[in-house]
Scaffold this motif. Structure first.
Motif, PDB file in Angstrom:
ATOM      1  N   ILE A 176       0.859  -1.180   0.000  1.00 50.52           N
ATOM      2  CA  ILE A 176       0.000   0.000   0.000  1.00 50.52           C
ATOM      3  C   ILE A 176       0.897   1.233   0.000  1.00 50.52           C
ATOM      4  CG2 ILE A 176      -1.885  -1.152   1.230  1.00 50.52           C
ATOM      5  CD1 ILE A 176      -0.993   0.343   3.765  1.00 50.52           C
ATOM      6  N   ASP A 177       0.371   2.351  -0.440  1.00 51.04           N
ATOM      7  CA  ASP A 177       1.161   3.582  -0.389  1.00 51.04           C
ATOM      8  C   ASP A 177       0.767   4.397   0.841  1.00 51.04           C
ATOM      9  OD1 ASP A 177      -1.231   4.929  -1.016  1.00 51.04           O
ATOM     10  OD2 ASP A 177      -0.810   4.860  -3.162  1.00 51.04           O
ATOM     11  N   ARG A 178       1.435   5.509   1.039  1.00 46.13           N
ATOM     12  CA  ARG A 178       1.197   6.306   2.246  1.00 46.13           C
ATOM     13  C   ARG A 178      -0.193   6.944   2.257  1.00 46.13           C
ATOM     14  NH1 ARG A 178       6.555   9.916   3.040  1.00 46.13           N
ATOM     15  NH2 ARG A 178       6.612   9.785   0.758  1.00 46.13           N
TER      16      ARG A 178
ATOM     17  N   PHE B 180       0.481   0.320  13.348  1.00 41.75           N
ATOM     18  CA  PHE B 180       1.594   0.694  12.465  1.00 41.75           C
ATOM     19  C   PHE B 180       2.907   0.438  13.199  1.00 41.75           C
ATOM     20  CE2 PHE B 180       4.668   3.709  10.638  1.00 41.75           C
ATOM     21  CZ  PHE B 180       4.577   3.357   9.298  1.00 41.75           C
ATOM     22  N   ILE B 181       3.805  -0.329  12.557  1.00 46.19           N
ATOM     23  CA  ILE B 181       5.092  -0.695  13.158  1.00 46.19           C
ATOM     24  C   ILE B 181       6.209  -0.082  12.331  1.00 46.19           C
ATOM     25  CG2 ILE B 181       6.610  -2.602  13.811  1.00 46.19           C
ATOM     26  CD1 ILE B 181       4.154  -4.369  14.050  1.00 46.19           C
ATOM     27  N   THR B 182       7.158   0.556  13.014  1.00 41.45           N
ATOM     28  CA  THR B 182       8.260   1.215  12.320  1.00 41.45           C
ATOM     29  C   THR B 182       9.386   0.240  11.976  1.00 41.45           C
ATOM     30  OG1 THR B 182       9.301   1.798  14.422  1.00 41.45           O
ATOM     31  CG2 THR B 182       7.778   3.403  13.461  1.00 41.45           C
TER      32      THR B 182
ATOM     33  N   ASP C 143      18.186  11.808   5.509  1.00 37.24           N
ATOM     34  CA  ASP C 143      17.103  11.738   4.527  1.00 37.24           C
ATOM     35  C   ASP C 143      16.017  10.749   4.935  1.00 37.24           C
ATOM     36  OD1 ASP C 143      18.370  13.574   2.872  1.00 37.24           O
ATOM     37  OD2 ASP C 143      19.559  12.017   1.875  1.00 37.24           O
ATOM     38  N   ASP C 144      16.221  10.091   6.054  1.00 37.68           N
ATOM     39  CA  ASP C 144      15.253   9.089   6.495  1.00 37.68           C
ATOM     40  C   ASP C 144      14.935   9.291   7.972  1.00 37.68           C
ATOM     41  OD1 ASP C 144      13.587   6.865   6.314  1.00 37.68           O
ATOM     42  OD2 ASP C 144      15.188   5.464   6.840  1.00 37.68           O
ATOM     43  N   PRO C 145      14.305  10.421   8.316  1.00 42.29           N
ATOM     44  CA  PRO C 145      13.985  10.680   9.733  1.00 42.29           C
ATOM     45  C   PRO C 145      12.974   9.667  10.261  1.00 42.29           C
ATOM     46  CG  PRO C 145      12.881  12.268   8.319  1.00 42.29           C
ATOM     47  CD  PRO C 145      13.816  11.491   7.435  1.00 42.29           C
ATOM     48  N   GLU C 146      12.912   9.549  11.548  1.00 46.74           N
ATOM     49  CA  GLU C 146      12.078   8.536  12.181  1.00 46.74           C
ATOM     50  C   GLU C 146      10.591   8.756  11.915  1.00 46.74           C
ATOM     51  OE1 GLU C 146      11.918   6.306  16.542  1.00 46.74           O
ATOM     52  OE2 GLU C 146      13.053   8.164  16.268  1.00 46.74           O
ATOM     53  N   ASN C 147      10.205  10.004  11.670  1.00 45.34           N
ATOM     54  CA  ASN C 147       8.787  10.300  11.441  1.00 45.34           C
ATOM     55  C   ASN C 147       8.426  10.367   9.958  1.00 45.34           C
ATOM     56  OD1 ASN C 147      10.117  12.604  10.738  1.00 45.34           O
ATOM     57  ND2 ASN C 147       8.820  14.005  11.927  1.00 45.34           N
ATOM     58  N   ARG C 148       9.311   9.905   9.116  1.00 45.09           N
ATOM     59  CA  ARG C 148       9.134  10.033   7.665  1.00 45.09           C
ATOM     60  C   ARG C 148       7.811   9.456   7.184  1.00 45.09           C
ATOM     61  NH1 ARG C 148      12.454   9.789   2.720  1.00 45.09           N
ATOM     62  NH2 ARG C 148      11.154   8.804   1.130  1.00 45.09           N
ATOM     63  N   ASN C 149       7.473   8.263   7.640  1.00 46.14           N
ATOM     64  CA  ASN C 149       6.317   7.548   7.110  1.00 46.14           C
ATOM     65  C   ASN C 149       5.162   7.424   8.108  1.00 46.14           C
ATOM     66  OD1 ASN C 149       7.523   6.853   4.520  1.00 46.14           O
ATOM     67  ND2 ASN C 149       8.861   5.490   5.697  1.00 46.14           N
ATOM     68  N   LEU C 150       5.256   8.139   9.207  1.00 47.74           N
ATOM     69  CA  LEU C 150       4.182   8.045  10.196  1.00 47.74           C
ATOM     70  C   LEU C 150       2.902   8.689   9.655  1.00 47.74           C
ATOM     71  CD1 LEU C 150       6.003   8.936  13.545  1.00 47.74           C
ATOM     72  CD2 LEU C 150       5.399   6.666  12.669  1.00 47.74           C
ATOM     73  N   PRO C 151       1.736   8.102   9.948  1.00 49.36           N
ATOM     74  CA  PRO C 151       0.475   8.728   9.544  1.00 49.36           C
ATOM     75  C   PRO C 151       0.280  10.064  10.270  1.00 49.36           C
ATOM     76  CG  PRO C 151       0.147   6.430  10.230  1.00 49.36           C
ATOM     77  CD  PRO C 151       1.531   6.815  10.646  1.00 49.36           C
TER      78      PRO C 151
END
Length: 619
Positions: A554-556, A571-573, A583-591
């Motif tokens: 799935i996409d974001r 949601f698991i990181t 370029d890949d902060p911890e909150n990058r993909n969080l909803p």
């Protein structure tokens, strides 16, 4: 017993173990033994043999870590058995016992029988192939050895593809060139053997191509040529890549402790091999010499073959361990046992006339070799004991998750055990004791028992078992699990493994629930899978197998839609995130609107949406 000791006591390490275990589990769920599936979709990276073995073991013993790891543990034991047999054939009972004991406690052999990876299985099958082909050359009338040889080669192909047959054939090609004897190669009956190998492997390769058009091209190009040339997509093996120098060092470490005697083993191998090239050498002398040459080639090839390629991984040198240990067993027994004591065994080394017989340790009590190896052993022992002076510093450097009283005790026991073992062995070498290495063997066994305890303590760092069990026990079966993604999709496989462990769902269970996050199996069975982000960033590129994109992707935007819905969502990181990558902060993909994590275990963070928070989980 050490090969299977403790293999069921700790969670599946990710990403490698999760991928293998879940593929085997899904073969049972789906009843599909042709196309490997991971997380509900085809997974076409590897041939099927290890998956089949894990599936069979799981079917017999149940869905748990012991069953998943058992095939690799048994493969390690079988490798020891073949090493014992070949060593006995060449040098007798004493040498075979030494080789079997040494292989049992060799660092790489122990570690990789306690982790689900292909390489120990491949190593055992390569050793079997070489042994049986060697026997065929000098006993061409034996169809048992011939069948065993080519079945082993076929199983090598079904284990890791073309590399499984390249190494044995290269070894015999070198042997043929050295011997310049066409009859030697003719005895292998290669044409008939090739037909047998094809009969063994083609049914699966044809069936999987029919089920997944484009598989052959993907398998040969992406998984062989591009992988070798470091162009494979996605490059999900970067974590295990190593420099050329590092590859030599890590392979030497895998061969510890036998690697300490490398100079003498090399000299012994060269001198013994030359016996088959003397004028008027007998058939037995040629057989003896050729066996040693094949072992030497088998030990060298995994090292030099991958050395020029940047795609080399830390465990590619594992197949070098068994042949090297066999040569070590021959050297050690020759220097420790007189010929008269071995007459009853009638190994090839005794049955032939010897023009060269190395000086025995008992004949020269204080020769240079004894002094050097004794000094090395004692110095190693002192170094291990000396680490106790830094005990507090070492303990403080441990991750908090494993910094406990049990770990502190192990960090005290292991250096003392290894130190005393090596010091006593060093004294034994000086005294020319036949049991000089026994203290080291015992010390390593104690160490490996402690290592298993370390695996248990470290499981929350490398396994999602604790996190999944804690959250799943609180949430309902309608909960949708979403994973940020990782360098390897095997991490998602481990999450799915634990979500389905011990469960037996059917279609009625979700009749009033959502279908997303569930996969249909055989006989009306269904099982859960994890949704994975397809656009999680350059460090989380999903695989690109032939056929339709995996249904779990799935996409974001879809993630946000599920997050805002009235369905419980987890949601698991990514626990393999490189935290120094700006370029890949911890909150990058969080909803959006995610809030604080509901559960944190080491680098894994678990978030619940509003619907899931209504369960008031008390983690």
């Amino acid at each position: 017993m050490i090969m299977v000791f403790g293999i069921g006591d700790y969670g599946l390490y990710e990403p490698h173990e999760g991928h293998f275990a879940m593929v085997g589990q899904e073969m049972i769920f789906q009843g599909n033994w042709i196309t490997p599936h991971l997380n509900g979709s085809p997974y076409l990276n590897k041939p099927p043999l290890l998956y089949w073995l894990i599936a069979f073991s799981t079917k017999v013993f149940g869905a748990h870590e012991f069953a998943a790891r058992l095939p690799i543990g048994l493969a390690g034991w079988l490798g020891i058995l073949i090493a014992w047999k070949w060593t006995r054939q060449l040098w007798g009972v004493s040498a075979s016992r030494i080789a079997a004991l040494m292989l049992s406690v060799t660092v790489g052999w122990f570690l990789f029988t306690h982790q689900i990876l292909i390489d120990v299985l491949l190593s055992t099958l390569l050793l079997a192939s070489n042994y049986f082909l060697w026997r065929v050359i000098y006993q061409p009338q034996s169809w048992v050895y011939w069948w065993a040889a080519y079945i082993s080669l076929g199983l090598c192909l079904l284990t890791k593809g073309l590399i499984g047959i390249v190494f044995p054939l290269l070894g015999f090609l070198v042997l043929g060139l050295v011997r310049q004897d066409r009859k030697l190669i003719r005895r292998l009956r290669l044409f008939r053997g090739s037909l047998l190998v094809l009969a063994l492997i083609l049914p699966w390769f044809i069936a999987v191509e029919q089920a997944n058009p484009g598989f052959w091209h993907y398998f040969v190009v992406n998984e062989h040529l591009d992988r070798l040339l470091d162009r494979r997509f996605p490059p999900d093996y970067e974590v295990s890549q190593i420099s050329a120098f590092g590859y030599l060092i890590i392979t030497a470490l895998w061969c510890f402790p036998g690697i300490l005697f490398l100079p003498s083993v090399l000299k012994f191998t060269w001198q013994e091999w030359r016996q088959g090239f003397r004028d008027r050498a007998s058939t037995l002398e040629r057989q003896y010499s050729d066996g040693i040459l094949l072992l030497a080639i088998a030990a060298i090839l995994p090292v030099i073959f991958f050395l020029p390629f940047s795609s080399r991984l830390i465990y590619y040198g594992i197949p070098a361990i068994p042949p090297y240990v066999i040569l070590f067993g021959g050297w050690y027994s020759r220097y420790q046992t007189s010929v008269s004591e071995e007459q009853s065994d009638q190994p090839l080394a005794i049955s032939i006339k010897q023009s060269y017989l190395p000086a025995n340790f008992r004949e020269k009590k204080r020769n240079k070799v004894v002094t050097i190896y004794s000094a090395i052993a004692i110095c190693l022992g002192i170094c291990f004991v000396s680490t106790l002076f830094f005990h507090s510093l070492i303990v403080q450097s441990l991750p908090p998750v494993i910094n406990n009283s049990d770990t502190k005790l192990l960090m005290f026991i292991v250096p003392i055990t290894l130190g005393l073992g090596w010091i006593i062995s060093g004294i034994g070498i000086v005294r020319q004791s036949r049991f000089a290495l026994l203290p080291v063997f015992l010390a390593l066994i104690v160490t490996y028992i402690s290592v298993v305890q370390g695996f248990i303590a470290y499981q929350d760092v490398r396994s999602s078992k604790t996190l999944i069990r804690a959250a799943d026990s609180c949430l309902n079966i309608d909960t949708l699990w979403i994973f940020e993604g990782s360098r390897e999709i095997g991490t998602a496989g481990a999450i799915s493994y634990y979500l389905n462990q011990g469960q037996n769902y059917n279609a009625k269970d979700i009749a009033e629930h959502h279908d997303t996050g569930w996969e249909k199996g055989n006989s009306g069975r269904i099982y859960r899978h994890v949704m994975v982000l397809s656009d999680g960033g350059k460090n989380r590129i999903p695989p690109n197998f032939p056929g339709s994109p995996p249904a779990y992707l799935i996409d974001r935007q879809q993630l946000q839609s599920y997050w805002n819905s009235d369905r419980p969502v987890v949601f698991i990181t990514d626990f393999l995130r490189q935290f120094n990558d700006l370029d890949d902060p911890e909150n990058r993909n969080l909803p959006q609107g995610v809030g604080k994590p509901s559960l944190i275990i080491n680098n894994r963070k678990l978030y619940l949406n509003a619907a899931a928070q209504k369960f008031e989980c008390n983690f």
